[in-house]
Scaffold this active site. Structure first.
Site, short mmCIF file in Angstrom:
data_model
loop_
_atom_site.label_atom_id
_atom_site.label_comp_id
_atom_site.label_asym_id
_atom_site.label_seq_id
_atom_site.Cartn_x
_atom_site.Cartn_y
_atom_site.Cartn_z
N ASP A 87 0.91 -1.01 0.08
CA ASP A 87 -0.33 0.13 -0.33
C ASP A 87 0.56 1.45 0.02
OD1 ASP A 87 -1.70 2.30 0.60
OD2 ASP A 87 -2.35 1.41 2.17
N CYS A 99 -9.68 5.70 9.76
CA CYS A 99 -9.79 4.95 8.84
C CYS A 99 -8.57 3.28 9.74
CB CYS A 99 -9.44 4.68 7.32
SG CYS A 99 -10.82 5.09 6.64
#
Length: 412
Positions: A206, A370
């Site tokens: 990521d 998140c």
């Protein structure tokens, strides 16, 4: 204190390329410290979008007329631009997506069901964004695979000493963030990919918080997949890319089906194109891809090494200044770290603190970012996050400290 001064680059002049930085918020000059959520866009990107819509707007790949040829050429040049930016072997290793989230979901939904079996292990870390956690949870439920996690130490770094006991032969996929969006931790991607490759595990990186901030070469990192979002690196929203090694992409079935990704269609059966077009069903975000290429051109003119040095010094300067405030706790390692600081103040909840700052023109982000499991790991409901980019200054950080000091007095 750390001083930010990179030779030969006039960082304050660069700010003039960003029209929105002249905005005012609640009557105050805007201080935008939320680039980890989305970055601002330079004039060069805005002009590239306008030029496309004014002069070349047409659908790609399917038309034989002049505008379609122009749009197709620009779209595929953008794919090549992304490939060069990441050090990919070929533009065929670049799949355009809506961003990091869709890229990771593509891997989970196309690669996962074909290559994972019950009892296999998906290795993640405790610092993952929900976009690099929830897709793997759902995949584990569908396939019977198990989830395993690399712990996060109190200093915000991964417990790398436990990797050998976690990265075992049962692990088929290891997915992890390059830079934590809450802690600023920079993980040793090349080392982790090498260890995963040694036991035959596929790696997913990521790069949402790193692609626009530091040099990335996927061949040097040795990753199998890498995902990023254009809007966090001066590009438009709704565009990003998935890098995948060619042999892995070619072995994956489609995940979205429709126009463009087919070779032939009969009523009973269809044949599909090779990657990357196999994964780009329907009309793509043509303008977004062109805008992303313009953003890459802009970033490369400055230089990613210079951007990283500038941003790291801003983060270090912010940490020094934040330490002056009473009741302050900053999460994550002292150095090296990415271009952000997450913190909590005893005086106020992160939401209240962020709302107070907004009244003075300071754009911060408050909440769990998140990262709910990570917040629970540190016993927090959330943090306030200040995230920086090359258009930010130490003077803005000084103003942030003034506002936070006023907030501490107000809430006390």
């Amino acid at each position: 204190m750390h001083q930010v001064a990179t030779p030969d680059i006039d960082w304050k002049a660069i700010r003039e390329d960003f029209p929105i930085l002249r905005e005012r918020a609640h009557g105050h000059p805007l201080i935008y410290f939320d680039s980890a959520a989305t970055s601002q866009k330079p004039r060069a990107v805005l002009e590239a979008l306008q030029n496309y819509y004014e002069h070349n707007n047409a659908n790609v790949h399917r038309g034989l007329h002049e505008l379609s040829s122009r749009a197709t050429d620009a779209y595929e040049r953008s794919r090549q631009r992304v490939a060069n930016y990441l050090g990919a072997v070929s533009p065929d290793e670049i799949v355009f997506t809506r961003g990091t989230t869709e890229s990771i979901n593509l891997v989970a939904q196309a690669w996962g069901p074909k290559f994972l079996r019950s009892g296999d292990v998906i290795l993640l870390t405790e610092m993952e964004h929900h976009s690099n956690l929830v897709p793997w949870q759902l995949l584990a439920e569908r396939t019977g695979a198990k989830l395993r996690f690399v712990p996060v130490r109190d200093d915000g770094t991964l417990a790398l000493d436990q990797i050998s006991s976690l990265l075992t032969s049962e692990v088929k996929l290891f997915a992890f963030t390059h830079i934590s969006n809450s802690l600023g931790t920079i993980n040793p991607v090349a080392e982790l990919c090498q260890k995963a490759r040694a036991i035959g595990a596929v790696t997913v990186v990521d790069a949402a918080q790193s692609a626009g901030h530091l040099p990335i070469n996927v061949r040097e990192l040795g990753c199998d997949f890498l995902a990023f979002s254009g809007h966090k690196m001066c590009g438009p929203t709704g565009i990003g890319a998935l890098y995948g090694r060619a042999e892995i992409l070619d072995a994956m079935p489609p995940w979205h089906c429709g126009g463009e990704m087919i070779v032939s269609v009969a009523l009973e059966k269809s044949a599909f194109k090779r990657a990357p077009h196999r994964f780009e069903a329907g009309t793509p975000n043509i303008a977004g891809a062109i805008g992303l290429a313009a953003a890459i051109d802009y970033i490369e003119q400055i230089g990613r090494s210079a951007i990283f040095e500038h941003d790291a010094r801003l983060a270090a300067y912010a940490m020094d200044r934040l330490a002056e405030l009473p009741g302050m706790r900053v999460l994550g390692p002292s150095a090296p770290r990415g271009a952000l600081v997450g913190f909590v103040m005893e005086a106020a909840h992160p939401h209240d603190l962020t709302t107070f700052a907004d009244q003075y023109g300071l754009a911060l982000r408050g909440g769990h970012h998140c990262n709910q499991p990570l917040m629970r790991r540190f016993g927090l409901p959330g943090t306030t996050r200040a995230s920086f980019y090359f258009y930010n200054t130490t003077e803005e950080i000084d103003r942030m400290i003034e506002i936070l000091r006023a907030a501490a007095q107000f809430f006390s």
